[in-house]
Write an enzyme that holds these catalytic residues in place. Structure first.
Site, PDB file in Angstrom:
ATOM      1  N   ASP A  12       1.775  80.007  31.182  1.00 32.73           N
ATOM      2  CA  ASP A  12       1.862  79.574  29.790  1.00 32.73           C
ATOM      3  C   ASP A  12       2.442  80.675  28.900  1.00 32.73           C
ATOM      4  O   ASP A  12       2.302  81.858  29.199  1.00 32.73           O
ATOM      5  CB  ASP A  12       0.461  79.197  29.294  1.00 32.73           C
ATOM      6  N   GLY A  13       3.082  80.248  27.812  1.00 34.40           N
ATOM      7  CA  GLY A  13       3.543  81.187  26.799  1.00 34.40           C
ATOM      8  C   GLY A  13       5.027  81.501  26.819  1.00 34.40           C
ATOM      9  O   GLY A  13       5.492  82.342  26.034  1.00 34.40           O
ATOM     10  N   ASN A  14       5.800  80.831  27.681  1.00 35.61           N
ATOM     11  CA  ASN A  14       7.235  81.120  27.753  1.00 35.61           C
ATOM     12  C   ASN A  14       7.943  80.869  26.417  1.00 35.61           C
ATOM     13  O   ASN A  14       8.721  81.702  25.946  1.00 35.61           O
ATOM     14  CB  ASN A  14       7.903  80.257  28.836  1.00 35.61           C
ATOM     15  N   ARG A  25      13.578  78.590  23.168  1.00 34.23           N
ATOM     16  CA  ARG A  25      12.523  78.375  24.161  1.00 34.23           C
ATOM     17  C   ARG A  25      13.074  78.430  25.589  1.00 34.23           C
ATOM     18  O   ARG A  25      12.411  78.916  26.508  1.00 34.23           O
ATOM     19  CB  ARG A  25      11.840  77.024  23.922  1.00 34.23           C
ATOM     20  N   HIS A  29      11.781  80.241  29.244  1.00 34.57           N
ATOM     21  CA  HIS A  29      11.611  79.589  30.548  1.00 34.57           C
ATOM     22  C   HIS A  29      12.430  80.310  31.626  1.00 34.57           C
ATOM     23  O   HIS A  29      11.979  80.447  32.773  1.00 34.57           O
ATOM     24  CB  HIS A  29      12.017  78.125  30.465  1.00 34.57           C
ATOM     25  N   SER A  57       4.164  69.770  34.253  1.00 37.67           N
ATOM     26  CA  SER A  57       3.088  68.778  34.275  1.00 37.67           C
ATOM     27  C   SER A  57       3.610  67.378  33.974  1.00 37.67           C
ATOM     28  O   SER A  57       4.734  67.198  33.485  1.00 37.67           O
ATOM     29  CB  SER A  57       2.017  69.151  33.243  1.00 37.67           C
ATOM     30  N   LEU A 123       2.489  84.427  52.802  1.00 38.86           N
ATOM     31  CA  LEU A 123       1.917  83.749  51.640  1.00 38.86           C
ATOM     32  C   LEU A 123       2.275  82.264  51.638  1.00 38.86           C
ATOM     33  O   LEU A 123       3.418  81.886  51.885  1.00 38.86           O
ATOM     34  CB  LEU A 123       2.455  84.394  50.365  1.00 38.86           C
ATOM     35  N   ARG A 180      -4.951  81.773  33.574  1.00 37.55           N
ATOM     36  CA  ARG A 180      -4.063  81.158  32.587  1.00 37.55           C
ATOM     37  C   ARG A 180      -3.586  82.227  31.631  1.00 37.55           C
ATOM     38  O   ARG A 180      -4.375  82.957  31.045  1.00 37.55           O
ATOM     39  CB  ARG A 180      -4.760  80.035  31.806  1.00 37.55           C
TER      40      ARG A 180
END
Length: 234
Positions: A12-14, A25, A29, A57, A123, A180
């Site tokens: 969050d926060g990009n 914005r 991203h 989402s 991973l 988060r």
């Protein structure tokens, strides 16, 4: 030292990060996407075995059309880059979410990535795309209802384990730690079933500025906590 086996992160926060720098914005991203590889490597080095990122989402479709188009373009570019780096990094890639709303080109790339990296033993990196926990549970309930209707599943056999088998995350363990960024204190429809016993860590740091040092801080905090399940300490 108790390193979490599975860490889930809400990136969050990009947009706000970009705005604070006088940038659009989409710039945020782009920088956020660049940070994914850094944190994957850091997680692997720490000893984390599973890493899940909330990338897009089911609610993100409500954003301005121009931003959604930019995000889809960025996703397409990132997956192509991941195609080249995942095997080299010995990283197994999975996707969760409803793929049907994505364009065929992206769906195809996702399928190839999963097939190409299934032999990797490092991973396990899971990306949530067009994912929403309520939607995931809805789809699971529909599958279970159909099996019951067809006579392949008895009502008394619908246990928690049976429900979990129908979730998108059926092949990976539940997260031990949820992080988060940008200090939003909510789950935003992310892994609500799977995070039932996870530890939560919220940081003011926006995702583009979330470094390997910040990841280590979250892990250090996790290690300080006393994990209890039904009043029994882990």
């Amino acid at each position: 030292m108790s390193v979490p086996n599975h860490v889930a992160i809400i990136l969050d926060g990009n947009g706000r990060w970009a705005k604070s720098k006088g940038k659009p914005r989409t710039y945020g991203h782009m920088q956020g996407a660049k940070n994914v590889e850094t944190i994957c490597r850091a997680a692997d080095a720490i000893g984390i075995k599973y890493l899940t990122f909330y990338a897009f989402s089911t609610e993100n479709w409500k954003r301005p059309e121009s931003e959604v188009e930019a995000l889809m373009s960025l996703l397409d570019q990132y997956l192509k880059k991941l195609m080249k780096s995942a095997v080299k990094e010995n990283m197994q890639v999975h996707f969760i979410g409803d793929r049907s709303a994505l364009n065929e080109k992206i769906q195809e790339t996702m399928g190839v990535l999963e097939e190409k990296t299934k032999v990797c033993t490092g991973l396990t990196f899971t990306i949530a795309i067009n994912y929403g926990s309520r939607d995931e549970i809805r789809r699971a309930v529909q599958e279970i209802a159909k099996e019951a209707k067809d006579g392949n599943l008895a009502i008394e056999d619908i246990t928690e384990a049976e429900i979990a088998k129908h979730l998108d995350t059926r092949d990976i363990p539940d997260p031990d730690l949820m992080i988060r960024t940008s200090y939003e204190l909510r789950l935003s429809n992310f892994l609500m079933w799977q995070l039932a016993y996870a530890e939560f860590y919220f940081t003011e740091v926006p995702w583009p500025d979330f470094t390997k040092e910040e990841l280590q801080k979250a892990v250090d905090e996790y290690e300080k906590r006393h994990r209890r399940f039904g009043a029994l300490e882990e």
